[in-house]
Design a protein around this motif. Structure first.
Motif, PDB file in Angstrom:
ATOM      1  N   UNK A 274       0.857  -1.201   0.000  1.00 56.96           N
ATOM      2  CA  UNK A 274       0.000   0.000   0.000  1.00 56.96           C
ATOM      3  C   UNK A 274       0.890   1.248   0.000  1.00 56.96           C
ATOM      4  N   UNK A 275       0.711   2.098  -0.977  1.00 58.78           N
ATOM      5  CA  UNK A 275       1.544   3.297  -1.044  1.00 58.78           C
ATOM      6  C   UNK A 275       0.875   4.451  -0.283  1.00 58.78           C
ATOM      7  N   UNK A 276       1.708   5.335   0.208  1.00 58.42           N
ATOM      8  CA  UNK A 276       1.216   6.484   0.977  1.00 58.42           C
ATOM      9  C   UNK A 276       1.492   7.784   0.236  1.00 58.42           C
ATOM     10  N   UNK A 277       0.556   8.725   0.377  1.00 59.90           N
ATOM     11  CA  UNK A 277       0.745  10.032  -0.239  1.00 59.90           C
ATOM     12  C   UNK A 277       1.743  10.847   0.577  1.00 59.90           C
ATOM     13  N   UNK A 278       2.776  11.359  -0.098  1.00 60.59           N
ATOM     14  CA  UNK A 278       3.762  12.160   0.619  1.00 60.59           C
ATOM     15  C   UNK A 278       3.608  13.654   0.295  1.00 60.59           C
ATOM     16  N   UNK A 279       2.752  13.937  -0.703  1.00 58.92           N
ATOM     17  CA  UNK A 279       2.469  15.343  -1.033  1.00 58.92           C
ATOM     18  C   UNK A 279       1.045  15.410  -1.568  1.00 58.92           C
ATOM     19  N   UNK A 280       0.212  16.209  -0.912  1.00 64.23           N
ATOM     20  CA  UNK A 280      -1.202  16.278  -1.276  1.00 64.23           C
ATOM     21  C   UNK A 280      -1.615  17.736  -1.440  1.00 64.23           C
ATOM     22  N   UNK A 281      -2.288  18.049  -2.550  1.00 63.81           N
ATOM     23  CA  UNK A 281      -2.814  19.405  -2.732  1.00 63.81           C
ATOM     24  C   UNK A 281      -4.215  19.310  -3.309  1.00 63.81           C
ATOM     25  N   UNK A 282      -5.040  20.284  -2.942  1.00 64.92           N
ATOM     26  CA  UNK A 282      -6.420  20.284  -3.416  1.00 64.92           C
ATOM     27  C   UNK A 282      -6.800  21.689  -3.874  1.00 64.92           C
ATOM     28  N   UNK A 283      -7.507  21.753  -5.001  1.00 62.56           N
ATOM     29  CA  UNK A 283      -7.866  23.045  -5.590  1.00 62.56           C
ATOM     30  C   UNK A 283      -9.357  23.048  -5.931  1.00 62.56           C
ATOM     31  N   UNK A 284      -9.956  24.233  -5.915  1.00 64.97           N
ATOM     32  CA  UNK A 284     -11.346  24.384  -6.345  1.00 64.97           C
ATOM     33  C   UNK A 284     -11.377  25.047  -7.718  1.00 64.97           C
ATOM     34  N   UNK A 285     -12.214  24.512  -8.595  1.00 61.94           N
ATOM     35  CA  UNK A 285     -12.353  25.096  -9.941  1.00 61.94           C
ATOM     36  C   UNK A 285     -13.789  25.599 -10.098  1.00 61.94           C
ATOM     37  N   UNK A 286     -13.912  26.822 -10.610  1.00 64.13           N
ATOM     38  CA  UNK A 286     -15.224  27.462 -10.739  1.00 64.13           C
ATOM     39  C   UNK A 286     -15.649  27.475 -12.209  1.00 64.13           C
ATOM     40  N   UNK A 287     -16.915  27.177 -12.446  1.00 56.08           N
ATOM     41  CA  UNK A 287     -17.456  27.132 -13.800  1.00 56.08           C
ATOM     42  C   UNK A 287     -17.268  28.473 -14.531  1.00 56.08           C
ATOM     43  N   UNK A 288     -16.884  28.398 -15.764  1.00 58.52           N
ATOM     44  CA  UNK A 288     -16.742  29.555 -16.662  1.00 58.52           C
ATOM     45  C   UNK A 288     -15.717  30.593 -16.162  1.00 58.52           C
ATOM     46  N   UNK A 289     -14.834  30.191 -15.257  1.00 56.24           N
ATOM     47  CA  UNK A 289     -13.830  31.125 -14.733  1.00 56.24           C
ATOM     48  C   UNK A 289     -12.639  31.166 -15.705  1.00 56.24           C
ATOM     49  N   UNK A 290     -12.909  31.681 -16.886  1.00 55.88           N
ATOM     50  CA  UNK A 290     -11.906  31.653 -17.959  1.00 55.88           C
ATOM     51  C   UNK A 290     -10.645  32.432 -17.597  1.00 55.88           C
ATOM     52  N   UNK A 291     -10.831  33.509 -16.815  1.00 51.98           N
ATOM     53  CA  UNK A 291      -9.680  34.359 -16.484  1.00 51.98           C
ATOM     54  C   UNK A 291      -8.612  33.582 -15.711  1.00 51.98           C
ATOM     55  N   UNK A 292      -9.050  32.605 -14.894  1.00 49.85           N
ATOM     56  CA  UNK A 292      -8.089  31.856 -14.073  1.00 49.85           C
ATOM     57  C   UNK A 292      -7.738  30.496 -14.675  1.00 49.85           C
ATOM     58  N   UNK A 293      -8.270  30.214 -15.853  1.00 53.90           N
ATOM     59  CA  UNK A 293      -8.052  28.894 -16.460  1.00 53.90           C
ATOM     60  C   UNK A 293      -6.564  28.613 -16.635  1.00 53.90           C
ATOM     61  N   UNK A 294      -6.124  27.516 -16.086  1.00 52.31           N
ATOM     62  CA  UNK A 294      -4.717  27.129 -16.211  1.00 52.31           C
ATOM     63  C   UNK A 294      -3.901  27.415 -14.970  1.00 52.31           C
ATOM     64  N   UNK A 295      -4.466  28.185 -14.025  1.00 57.11           N
ATOM     65  CA  UNK A 295      -3.679  28.545 -12.827  1.00 57.11           C
ATOM     66  C   UNK A 295      -3.395  27.331 -11.949  1.00 57.11           C
ATOM     67  N   UNK A 296      -4.372  26.429 -11.858  1.00 57.76           N
ATOM     68  CA  UNK A 296      -4.161  25.224 -11.052  1.00 57.76           C
ATOM     69  C   UNK A 296      -3.039  24.387 -11.670  1.00 57.76           C
ATOM     70  N   UNK A 297      -3.119  24.186 -12.971  1.00 56.48           N
ATOM     71  CA  UNK A 297      -2.104  23.368 -13.645  1.00 56.48           C
ATOM     72  C   UNK A 297      -0.725  24.005 -13.544  1.00 56.48           C
ATOM     73  N   UNK A 298      -0.697  25.329 -13.589  1.00 62.74           N
ATOM     74  CA  UNK A 298       0.565  26.039 -13.430  1.00 62.74           C
ATOM     75  C   UNK A 298       1.141  25.778 -12.037  1.00 62.74           C
ATOM     76  N   UNK A 299       0.270  25.801 -11.013  1.00 69.77           N
ATOM     77  CA  UNK A 299       0.735  25.543  -9.649  1.00 69.77           C
ATOM     78  C   UNK A 299       1.186  24.097  -9.477  1.00 69.77           C
TER      79      UNK A 299
END
Lengths: 120, 142
Positions: free
Chosen positions: B1-26
């Motif tokens: 059983x493998x364990x997570x050593x780094x975990x991140x969670x993000x919220x994405x908002x519908x039609x939020x085109x201005x921020x599109x790609x910011x999560x992937x960049x992070x």
């Protein structure tokens, strides 16, 4: 082909140059598209040596370059970039240029100078 | 059983085109700091970006989670709140698109998203219903 020669070939204007050495950088390939999904699907090898040519002057073109490890974009058809895009280009360490050439002419000029299409 | 050593969670908002790609960049920046090889990192970035764009264009919003496991596997989960993909087989077909004019103006909606995500991922699982779609992607480092 050196970036400074690409710039001269296209009569391009420098909008953002993120490193002093950028004009001397050598490019082997170019890919031209307004569809970012196509760039994300097609550019698989040697993105560091690939120039992105686009008429899509928005944030997503810069994001696409960032995801692919492409560091230089030439915008065609005399597109103007907003201050927001220019700032993002500086923050992301990109080199951004603009030419009045159409995409067809920009590609034709660079192809004639020996800049290759990407390997498929 | 493998364990997570780094975990991140993000919220994405519908039609939020201005921020599109910011999560992937992070995600890309985060993974680059732990020494993921550039070719793997590029595949993760492309898959993440296409998936994030899909959520913004098509879904009612949702969450993106990233885990790095101690066995070297990286997992991304894109979980949205609907409306689901009516015809998954068509959605997986290169060139098929239901994207809006606004999405096309951003340079997306070429119908290459899901096929391209599958191509660059080592593991690809998608489950969809009217309650939502969950896309689970796995990447093997090394």
């Amino acid at each position: 082909m050196k970036l400074k020669d690409i710039v001269s070939c296209l009569d391009a204007e420098a909008l953002v140059v993120s490193s002093d050495g950028a004009p001397e950088k050598e490019f082997r390939f170019a890919f031209a598209t307004d569809l970012m999904s196509d760039a994300l699907a097609m550019i698989q090898d040697s993105p560091e040596d690939t120039l992105l040519i686009s008429g899509l002057a928005n944030v997503q073109t810069l994001r696409t370059a960032e995801m692919l490890d492409i560091d230089t974009i030439v915008f065609v058809r005399g597109k103007k970039l907003s201050d927001e895009i220019l700032e993002m280009g500086r923050d992301s360490g990109l080199n951004l240029y603009a030419t009045k050439c159409t995409m067809y002419e920009a590609c034709g000029r660079l192809y004639a100078e020996g800049l290759s299409e990407i390997d498929e | 059983m493998s364990n997570s050593i780094l975990h991140k969670e993000y919220t994405v908002i519908r039609f939020d085109y201005a921020r599109a790609g910011k999560v992937s960049s992070d995600i890309k920046k985060t993974l680059s700091t732990i020494g993921i090889p550039s070719a793997v990192l590029r595949n993760i970035s492309v898959a993440s970006y296409e998936s994030e764009i899909n959520m913004i264009i098509h879904a009612y919003g949702g969450t993106i989670t990233m885990d790095v496991f101690d066995d070297g596997r990286i997992q991304l989960i894109f979980k949205d709140d609907g409306p689901g993909i009516p015809d998954l087989e068509k959605a997986m077909t290169p060139g098929y698109s239901t994207a809006s004019e606004e999405a096309r103006n951003m340079g997306f909606g070429a119908g290459m998203g899901l096929p391209n995500i599958k191509r660059v991922s080592d593991e690809f699982d998608i489950k969809t219903s009217e309650e939502g779609t969950t896309l689970t992607l796995g990447f093997v480092v090394g």
